[in-house]
Write a protein that holds these residues in place. Structure first.
Motif, PDB file in Angstrom:
ATOM      1  N   CYS A   1     -10.729   9.221   4.802  1.00  0.00           N
ATOM      2  CA  CYS A   1     -11.928  10.122   4.405  1.00  0.00           C
ATOM      3  C   CYS A   1     -12.955  10.236   5.520  1.00  0.00           C
ATOM      4  O   CYS A   1     -13.471  11.407   5.534  1.00  0.00           O
ATOM      5  CB  CYS A   1     -12.745   9.023   3.416  1.00  0.00           C
ATOM      6  SG  CYS A   1     -11.883   8.994   1.846  1.00  0.00           S
ATOM      7  N   PRO A   2     -13.359   9.215   6.483  1.00  0.00           N
ATOM      8  CA  PRO A   2     -13.952   9.808   7.638  1.00  0.00           C
ATOM      9  C   PRO A   2     -13.424  10.846   8.587  1.00  0.00           C
ATOM     10  O   PRO A   2     -14.198  11.673   8.904  1.00  0.00           O
ATOM     11  CB  PRO A   2     -14.193   8.467   8.708  1.00  0.00           C
ATOM     12  CG  PRO A   2     -13.862   7.351   7.380  1.00  0.00           C
ATOM     13  CD  PRO A   2     -12.722   7.682   6.566  1.00  0.00           C
ATOM     14  N   GLY A   3     -12.094  10.778   8.654  1.00  0.00           N
ATOM     15  CA  GLY A   3     -11.318  11.770   9.393  1.00  0.00           C
ATOM     16  C   GLY A   3     -11.391  13.144   8.599  1.00  0.00           C
ATOM     17  O   GLY A   3     -11.860  14.271   9.406  1.00  0.00           O
ATOM     18  N   LYS A   4     -11.284  13.263   7.473  1.00  0.00           N
ATOM     19  CA  LYS A   4     -11.428  14.406   6.525  1.00  0.00           C
ATOM     20  C   LYS A   4     -12.901  14.895   6.415  1.00  0.00           C
ATOM     21  O   LYS A   4     -12.878  16.235   6.838  1.00  0.00           O
ATOM     22  CB  LYS A   4     -10.939  14.391   4.914  1.00  0.00           C
ATOM     23  CG  LYS A   4      -9.589  13.950   4.890  1.00  0.00           C
ATOM     24  CD  LYS A   4      -9.372  13.740   3.446  1.00  0.00           C
ATOM     25  CE  LYS A   4      -7.782  13.491   3.242  1.00  0.00           C
ATOM     26  NZ  LYS A   4      -7.404  13.524   1.816  1.00  0.00           N
ATOM     27  N   THR A   5     -13.701  14.099   6.531  1.00  0.00           N
ATOM     28  CA  THR A   5     -15.100  14.507   6.313  1.00  0.00           C
ATOM     29  C   THR A   5     -15.466  15.182   7.835  1.00  0.00           C
ATOM     30  O   THR A   5     -16.194  16.111   7.747  1.00  0.00           O
ATOM     31  CB  THR A   5     -16.049  13.237   6.159  1.00  0.00           C
ATOM     32  OG1 THR A   5     -15.819  12.789   5.017  1.00  0.00           O
ATOM     33  CG2 THR A   5     -17.505  13.727   5.947  1.00  0.00           C
ATOM     34  N   VAL A   6     -15.199  14.350   8.951  1.00  0.00           N
ATOM     35  CA  VAL A   6     -15.457  15.051  10.215  1.00  0.00           C
ATOM     36  C   VAL A   6     -14.894  16.409  10.288  1.00  0.00           C
ATOM     37  O   VAL A   6     -15.646  17.383  10.813  1.00  0.00           O
ATOM     38  CB  VAL A   6     -15.006  14.038  11.415  1.00  0.00           C
ATOM     39  CG1 VAL A   6     -15.245  14.642  12.649  1.00  0.00           C
ATOM     40  CG2 VAL A   6     -15.985  12.832  11.356  1.00  0.00           C
ATOM     41  N   MET A   7     -13.519  16.630  10.017  1.00  0.00           N
ATOM     42  CA  MET A   7     -12.893  17.609  10.304  1.00  0.00           C
ATOM     43  C   MET A   7     -13.288  18.743   9.588  1.00  0.00           C
ATOM     44  O   MET A   7     -13.771  20.042   9.873  1.00  0.00           O
ATOM     45  CB  MET A   7     -11.415  17.458   9.929  1.00  0.00           C
ATOM     46  CG  MET A   7     -10.545  17.022  10.881  1.00  0.00           C
ATOM     47  SD  MET A   7      -8.878  16.984  10.693  1.00  0.00           S
ATOM     48  CE  MET A   7      -8.503  16.671   8.745  1.00  0.00           C
ATOM     49  N   ALA A   8     -13.969  18.664   8.229  1.00  0.00           N
ATOM     50  CA  ALA A   8     -14.560  19.517   7.301  1.00  0.00           C
ATOM     51  C   ALA A   8     -15.934  19.912   8.213  1.00  0.00           C
ATOM     52  O   ALA A   8     -16.232  20.998   8.124  1.00  0.00           O
ATOM     53  CB  ALA A   8     -14.784  19.020   6.186  1.00  0.00           C
ATOM     54  N   GLY A   9     -16.735  19.022   8.558  1.00  0.00           N
ATOM     55  CA  GLY A   9     -17.743  19.434   9.038  1.00  0.00           C
ATOM     56  C   GLY A   9     -17.681  20.120  10.290  1.00  0.00           C
ATOM     57  O   GLY A   9     -18.420  21.099  10.292  1.00  0.00           O
ATOM     58  N   VAL A  10     -16.821  20.122  11.178  1.00  0.00           N
ATOM     59  CA  VAL A  10     -16.612  20.440  12.346  1.00  0.00           C
ATOM     60  C   VAL A  10     -16.034  22.034  12.105  1.00  0.00           C
ATOM     61  O   VAL A  10     -16.733  23.050  12.539  1.00  0.00           O
ATOM     62  CB  VAL A  10     -15.669  19.993  13.229  1.00  0.00           C
ATOM     63  CG1 VAL A  10     -15.118  20.779  14.561  1.00  0.00           C
ATOM     64  CG2 VAL A  10     -16.302  18.489  13.784  1.00  0.00           C
ATOM     65  N   SER A  11     -15.149  22.004  11.152  1.00  0.00           N
ATOM     66  CA  SER A  11     -14.494  23.359  10.994  1.00  0.00           C
ATOM     67  C   SER A  11     -15.659  24.429  10.107  1.00  0.00           C
ATOM     68  O   SER A  11     -15.605  25.506  10.595  1.00  0.00           O
ATOM     69  CB  SER A  11     -13.144  23.348  10.136  1.00  0.00           C
ATOM     70  OG  SER A  11     -13.537  22.586   8.929  1.00  0.00           O
TER      71      SER A  11
END
Length: 182
Positions: free
Chosen positions: A38-48
């Protein structure tokens, strides 16, 4: 334990003890684990979302015909020297690009984090995760404007999330026509 037989866990090697092939496989496993968390998906969505929003903001700012932000004192921008006009236009473009990037990144991060949390809690991967995440995200973003705005935001984001999920999950749709098959 496999079929009633206890297996002794293999001893983990350190990276120094691994061959380059094993190091690459272990690194790939760790990267996949990070991206599926979940933290990885959240960060990736925020950056992209930040980069997509920045591109979108840059495009929209370049297409804008209005007077740049912060030039209320200037009654007519064409009376300024060319260098000053360009300076105002580029600074305005930068402000709009950054603002759009922040907004897209924030929305992507919130939506992705909420969807992942709901999926983890429900232990199911279906359309209701996206609908619920859309409702929570839309309502949460509009809550400052009051309960009616939160309800409209909830409904709007949920409807948009549903439409996107249905489109992306449509396996039975006919393939697009090809110019060469006529």
């Amino acid at each position: 334990m496999a079929f009633g037989v206890y297996k002794v866990p293999e001893e983990q090697k350190t990276y120094a003890q691994m061959t380059p092939q094993e190091q690459a496989e272990e690194g790939a496993k760790k990267m996949v684990e990070l991206m599926q968390s979940c933290p990885g998906k959240t960060v990736m969505a925020g950056v992209s979302g930040f980069f997509l929003g920045g591109f979108f903001g840059l495009f929209m700012a370049s297409m804008s015909y209005d007077v740049p932000i912060g030039t209320n004192a200037v009654s007519n921008i064409r009376d300024l020297p060319f260098k000053q006009q360009m300076k105002l236009q580029f600074s305005d473009m930068g402000k709009r690009t950054y603002s759009s990037a922040k907004n897209f990144g924030y929305i992507g991060m919130v939506y992705s984090g909420v969807e992942c949390a709901i999926e983890s809690l429900r232990a199911k991967h279906d359309i209701y995760n996206g609908v619920s995440a859309g409702c929570i995200t839309g309502g949460g973003l509009a809550i400052r404007a009051g309960p009616q705005a939160a309800l409209v935001g909830c409904a709007g984001f949920a409807a948009f999330s549903t439409a996107i999920d249905l489109y992306l999950r449509s396996d039975s749709a006919s393939p697009p026509k090809n110019d060469y098959d006529e």
